[in-house]
Design an enzyme around this catalytic site. Structure first.
Site, PDB file in Angstrom:
ATOM      1  N   HIS A  73      33.348  38.341  42.757  1.00  0.00           N
ATOM      2  CA  HIS A  73      33.980  39.512  42.410  1.00  0.00           C
ATOM      3  C   HIS A  73      34.501  40.398  43.156  1.00  0.00           C
ATOM      4  O   HIS A  73      35.342  41.378  42.725  1.00  0.00           O
ATOM      5  CB  HIS A  73      33.264  40.177  41.090  1.00  0.00           C
ATOM      6  CG  HIS A  73      32.707  39.697  40.136  1.00  0.00           C
ATOM      7  ND1 HIS A  73      33.535  39.085  39.249  1.00  0.00           N
ATOM      8  CD2 HIS A  73      31.347  39.250  39.863  1.00  0.00           C
ATOM      9  CE1 HIS A  73      32.632  38.277  38.055  1.00  0.00           C
ATOM     10  NE2 HIS A  73      31.229  38.742  38.471  1.00  0.00           N
ATOM     11  N   GLU A 125      34.419  43.795  39.619  1.00  0.00           N
ATOM     12  CA  GLU A 125      35.781  43.278  40.134  1.00  0.00           C
ATOM     13  C   GLU A 125      36.838  44.600  40.011  1.00  0.00           C
ATOM     14  O   GLU A 125      37.454  44.913  41.007  1.00  0.00           O
ATOM     15  CB  GLU A 125      36.373  42.123  39.339  1.00  0.00           C
ATOM     16  CG  GLU A 125      37.873  41.761  39.957  1.00  0.00           C
ATOM     17  CD  GLU A 125      38.649  40.853  38.993  1.00  0.00           C
ATOM     18  OE1 GLU A 125      37.897  39.725  38.143  1.00  0.00           O
ATOM     19  OE2 GLU A 125      39.947  40.992  38.894  1.00  0.00           O
ATOM     20  N   CYS A 189      44.176  35.248  36.354  1.00  0.00           N
ATOM     21  CA  CYS A 189      43.809  34.090  36.976  1.00  0.00           C
ATOM     22  C   CYS A 189      44.255  32.945  36.036  1.00  0.00           C
ATOM     23  O   CYS A 189      44.022  32.861  34.751  1.00  0.00           O
ATOM     24  CB  CYS A 189      42.363  33.979  37.558  1.00  0.00           C
ATOM     25  SG  CYS A 189      41.862  32.267  37.922  1.00  0.00           S
ATOM     26  N   SER A 217      28.601  37.995  31.547  1.00  0.00           N
ATOM     27  CA  SER A 217      29.811  37.574  31.910  1.00  0.00           C
ATOM     28  C   SER A 217      31.383  37.968  31.162  1.00  0.00           C
ATOM     29  O   SER A 217      31.252  37.518  30.121  1.00  0.00           O
ATOM     30  CB  SER A 217      29.961  35.923  32.115  1.00  0.00           C
ATOM     31  OG  SER A 217      31.328  35.357  32.087  1.00  0.00           O
ATOM     32  N   SER A 261      31.854  30.643  34.962  1.00  0.00           N
ATOM     33  CA  SER A 261      30.668  30.723  35.824  1.00  0.00           C
ATOM     34  C   SER A 261      29.507  29.865  35.067  1.00  0.00           C
ATOM     35  O   SER A 261      28.400  30.174  35.620  1.00  0.00           O
ATOM     36  CB  SER A 261      30.340  31.782  36.225  1.00  0.00           C
ATOM     37  OG  SER A 261      30.253  33.012  35.067  1.00  0.00           O
TER      38      SER A 261
HETATM   39 FE1  F3S Z   1      38.427  33.379  41.066  1.00  0.00          FE
HETATM   40 FE2  F3S Z   1      39.887  32.879  38.817  1.00  0.00          FE
HETATM   41 FE3  F3S Z   1      37.480  32.060  38.860  1.00  0.00          FE
HETATM   42  S1  F3S Z   1      39.677  34.697  39.760  1.00  0.00           S
HETATM   43  S2  F3S Z   1      36.298  33.377  40.095  1.00  0.00           S
HETATM   44  S3  F3S Z   1      39.128  31.386  40.168  1.00  0.00           S
HETATM   45  S4  F3S Z   1      38.428  32.925  37.009  1.00  0.00           S
END
Ligand code: F3S
Length: 282
Positions: A73, A125, A189, A217, A261
């Site tokens: 993060h 983050e 992302c 999360s 994650s």
């Molecule tokens: Fe990075 Fe996207 Fe994973 S910002 S940590 S690739 S959810």
């Protein structure tokens, strides 16, 4: 009877990279190895790394000496300065996509734009992104947050990388009434939007959704919220132990998705447990 498992479920590139960096660090540095906060928001992975000798510390002040790994993060400016002052060895596992969001935020601030960060103000983050901006910055958690803000001559907007696209668009739309010039960097992302799109697709065709991921999360919580809007029978679990057989009763189509994650072995365990619960039904 059918079990749908999202193809995108589980570790994203940034999380994979961070865990990899941490594992490699344990091979090089045998003692005094720390992460500042959990390296990713997943307790099973944090426990796994603990087994390899990595301790989690909440504050730089709690680390006397040794090596500190900055999590996916990112790290706030204050923490970075403190760690450097203490002459700790630094290993940066910040996801490059998070780094990119920080760079865009700094760029907008430097060029005189009032900065809006669309995200969760308490998330590490977002706190890290905000820490690099001196003034003229506000975190927007929902559309109501815009109520008493503006008007602006120059407005810059970025998003927390795991933010939902719909809120980001809503904020942008509202800001069109409040600013003369707007610069937007879409910092959401791709891994997040892919997981959200797929979750929506699966939630639409199932009678029950199981979303797996750390309770802390952010991206898992957003997957839960998105799925629940479509399928009220959506349940958030961290592992197969949290499954409740009663949730699955009468459901012919069950969907599984997981946060960015969540390790694949946790997802597999949940799928196996569901199959066990439903017998040869599924
Ligand atoms: Fe990075 Fe996207 Fe994973 S910002 S940590 S690739 S959810």
């Amino acid at each position: 009877m059918k079990l749908y498992i999202a193809k995108s479920a589980g570790f994203c590139f940034g999380v994979n990279r961070a865990v990899d960096i941490a594992v490699k660090a344990t091979q090089k540095y045998k003692k005094d190895l720390y992460t500042l906060g959990p390296i990713i928001h997943n307790p099973q992975t944090v426990d796994f790394l603990k087994g390899l000798g990595i301790k989690v510390k909440g504050r730089i002040e709690d680390i006397k000496t040794g090596t500190v790994i900055f999590r996916s993060h990112g790290v706030s400016l204050e923490e970075l300065i403190k760690a450097k002052k203490k002459r700790l060895r630094l290993i940066d596992a910040t996801c490059p996509i998070v780094k990119r969001a920080q760079l865009f935020a700094k760029y907008l601030n430097k060029h005189g734009y009032f900065l809006l960060i669309v995200g969760d103000s308490k998330h590490p983050e977002v706190r890290a992104i905000k820490s690099y901006i001196n003034d003229n910055v506000k975190v927007i958690e929902n559309i109501k947050g815009l109520r008493n803000l503006g008007p602006w001559k120059k407005l810059g907007i970025v998003a927390q990388t795991t933010q939902s696209m719909s809120l980001f668009k809503e904020v942008i739309n509202k800001c069109l009434e409040k600013a003369e010039e707007i610069r937007i960097f879409n910092t959401i992302c791709h891994a997040t939007s892919l997981r959200q799109k797929e979750a929506i697709k699966i939630a639409k065709k199932t009678d029950c959704m199981i979303v797996i991921g750390g309770y802390n999360s952010g991206n898992t919580q957003r997957l839960v919220a998105i799925c629940r809007e479509i399928q009220p029978k959506t349940y958030h679990i961290e592992s197969a132990n949290d499954l409740d057989e009663r949730w699955l009763k009468g459901c012919n189509k069950i969907g599984i998705t997981a946060g960015a994650s969540t390790p694949s072995w946790v997802i597999n365990e949940v799928a196996t447990e569901i199959r066990k619960m439903r017998g040869k039904d599924i």
